[in-house]
Design an enzyme around this catalytic site. Structure first.
Site, PDB file in Angstrom:
ATOM      1  N   ASP A  99       0.828  -1.225  -0.082  1.00 27.87           N
ATOM      2  CA  ASP A  99      -0.055   0.066   0.130  1.00 27.87           C
ATOM      3  C   ASP A  99       0.992   1.373  -0.181  1.00 27.87           C
ATOM      4  O   ASP A  99       0.381   2.124  -0.281  1.00 27.87           O
ATOM      5  CB  ASP A  99      -0.835  -0.008   1.123  1.00 27.87           C
ATOM      6  CG  ASP A  99      -1.605   1.273   1.476  1.00 27.87           C
ATOM      7  OD1 ASP A  99      -2.405   1.411   0.535  1.00 27.87           O
ATOM      8  OD2 ASP A  99      -1.581   1.989   2.402  1.00 27.87           O
ATOM      9  N   LEU A 130      -6.418   7.011   2.929  1.00 24.93           N
ATOM     10  CA  LEU A 130      -6.308   7.981   2.032  1.00 24.93           C
ATOM     11  C   LEU A 130      -5.533   8.041   1.081  1.00 24.93           C
ATOM     12  O   LEU A 130      -5.230   8.777  -0.033  1.00 24.93           O
ATOM     13  CB  LEU A 130      -6.528   9.519   2.679  1.00 24.93           C
ATOM     14  CG  LEU A 130      -7.879   9.673   3.483  1.00 24.93           C
ATOM     15  CD1 LEU A 130      -7.729  10.789   4.152  1.00 24.93           C
ATOM     16  CD2 LEU A 130      -8.929   9.467   2.704  1.00 24.93           C
ATOM     17  N   ARG A 131      -4.167   7.093   1.170  1.00 21.02           N
ATOM     18  CA  ARG A 131      -3.347   7.195   0.158  1.00 21.02           C
ATOM     19  C   ARG A 131      -3.699   6.993  -1.357  1.00 21.02           C
ATOM     20  O   ARG A 131      -3.157   7.551  -2.028  1.00 21.02           O
ATOM     21  CB  ARG A 131      -2.288   6.052   0.444  1.00 21.02           C
ATOM     22  CG  ARG A 131      -1.262   6.198   1.452  1.00 21.02           C
ATOM     23  CD  ARG A 131      -0.064   5.393   1.565  1.00 21.02           C
ATOM     24  NE  ARG A 131       0.581   5.602   2.712  1.00 21.02           N
ATOM     25  CZ  ARG A 131       0.866   4.702   3.718  1.00 21.02           C
ATOM     26  NH1 ARG A 131       0.058   3.854   3.825  1.00 21.02           N
ATOM     27  NH2 ARG A 131       1.518   5.145   4.850  1.00 21.02           N
ATOM     28  N   GLY A 132      -4.806   6.205  -1.439  1.00 26.03           N
ATOM     29  CA  GLY A 132      -5.218   5.739  -2.907  1.00 26.03           C
ATOM     30  C   GLY A 132      -5.817   7.097  -3.650  1.00 26.03           C
ATOM     31  O   GLY A 132      -5.576   7.547  -4.715  1.00 26.03           O
TER      32      GLY A 132
END
Length: 348
Positions: A205, A286-288
């Site tokens: 991720d 919230l990385r995506g």
């Protein structure tokens, strides 16, 4: 001896690589905006992963660094300066600079933590009271590319260190009460073969993008790839000369995109749609959202456009989200196709 030193090993031209568009796009976007967070390239053996990664480093324009500095320090950007250079700038000292090729650092599988992060010469510190820092691979990779082949076989602890440095842009070494901090802003590129084991989801991720590479099945394309490679092996400099114009064009396109990046705008409605896709796919954290926004802006800059459009987002969103989906052992559908389906639904 000096003649031998001047002869550099020829690198396969990036523009001569046939196919593997997904991997090439992911690498170009990370070079335009290193804050995307690197790329994980997973694929079959012998599909040109290492060749492509070395080729992108060779394609990049030279960078200006402070001479005799261990960390490839920038002359004006504070975030890319070592403490030693910062002091010189603050004192108004004369700084001499030189141009170097973008560093391309290979991290070997057996590397120790000291080799990666650097270490402090304790003997010198105790005897002479001098903090002598022996720089590691992270220092050498500053403002360049750090390539980890077979990243899925690397010790998890080391992967954590690499990802932390790549995300923060800094490396801190703490030894025996002595602390050294230096800039480590690099594009982290990992590659691996899924047959040899997957990377832990929480580590996966942390990579900005994930490109999947498949062996080319079409016979005519395979022949073209083999011929291209044979031609390069027989006459490398002739092959490089043949692609020089294409290489120069791509180089200037990347340079223009880097300059344009700060001016690229992404509308609020599109940002909401991206977050809607991430929510519908049940992406953790919230990385995506952040990476997709960054990648879409980098792709728009690459296309020499000031505003992000839906087509820009569709081009990059699978690369940014496919590795963030929760794995369901009973799921028969590929994660990339799953992302595409949701994207088409949201962006109707």
């Amino acid at each position: 001896m000096s003649i031998l030193k001047d002869i550099t090993r020829p690198v396969f031209p990036f523009t001569a690589i046939v196919g593997q568009e997904e991997m090439k796009l992911a690498l170009i976007l990370n070079v335009i905006d290193p804050k995307i967070g690197g790329v994980m390239i997973m694929g079959d053996r012998g599909t040109g992963k290492s060749t492509t990664i070395r080729a992108i480093a060779d394609l990049l324009p030279q960078i200006e660094v402070v001479e005799d500095d261990l960390f490839n320090s920038h002359t004006s950007d504070y975030e890319l300066m070592s403490d030693y250079v910062k002091k010189k700038v603050e004192n108004g000292d004369q700084i001499s600079t030189s141009l170097i090729n973008v560093p391309m650092i290979d991290l070997p599988l057996g590397a120790t933590e000291d080799r990666v992060c650097g270490t402090i010469d304790i003997e010198k510190a105790l005897n002479d009271g001098i903090k002598t820092f022996e720089p590691g691979l992270l220092a050498k990779a500053n403002r360049g590319i750090l390539y980890v082949d077979e990243v899925n076989l690397l010790d998890d602890h080391l992967v954590d260190i690499l990802l932390d440095s790549a995300a923060s842009g800094w490396n801190t070494v703490e030894r025996e009460g002595i602390s050294i901090r230096h800039p480590a802003r690099f594009v982290l590129v990992g590659s691996g073969n899924p047959e040899e084991g997957e990377l832990r989801p929480q580590l996966l991720d942390r990579f900005g993008m994930h490109a999947e590479i498949r062996t080319v099945k079409e016979p005519s394309l395979r022949v073209k790839i083999v011929e291209q490679r044979s031609q390069f092996d027989t006459n490398p400099f002739g092959c490089i000369k043949q692609f020089q114009l294409k290489q120069d064009q791509l180089k200037s396109k990347i340079l223009n995109a880097q300059k344009l990046l700060t001016h690229v705008n992404i509308d609020y409605e599109l940002r909401v749609k991206i977050s809607e896709v991430c929510g519908a796919l049940d992406v953790d954290g919230l990385r995506g959202d952040i990476v997709t926004n960054r990648a879409a802006r980098a792709f728009a800059a690459y296309q020499q456009e000031d505003n992000v459009t839906i087509s820009h987002i569709k081009q990059v969103i699978v690369l940014c989200l496919r590795h963030r989906l929760r794995k369901d052992p009973l799921e028969t559908i590929d994660s990339g196709i799953k992302v595409e389906q949701v994207v088409n639904k949201v962006f109707q």
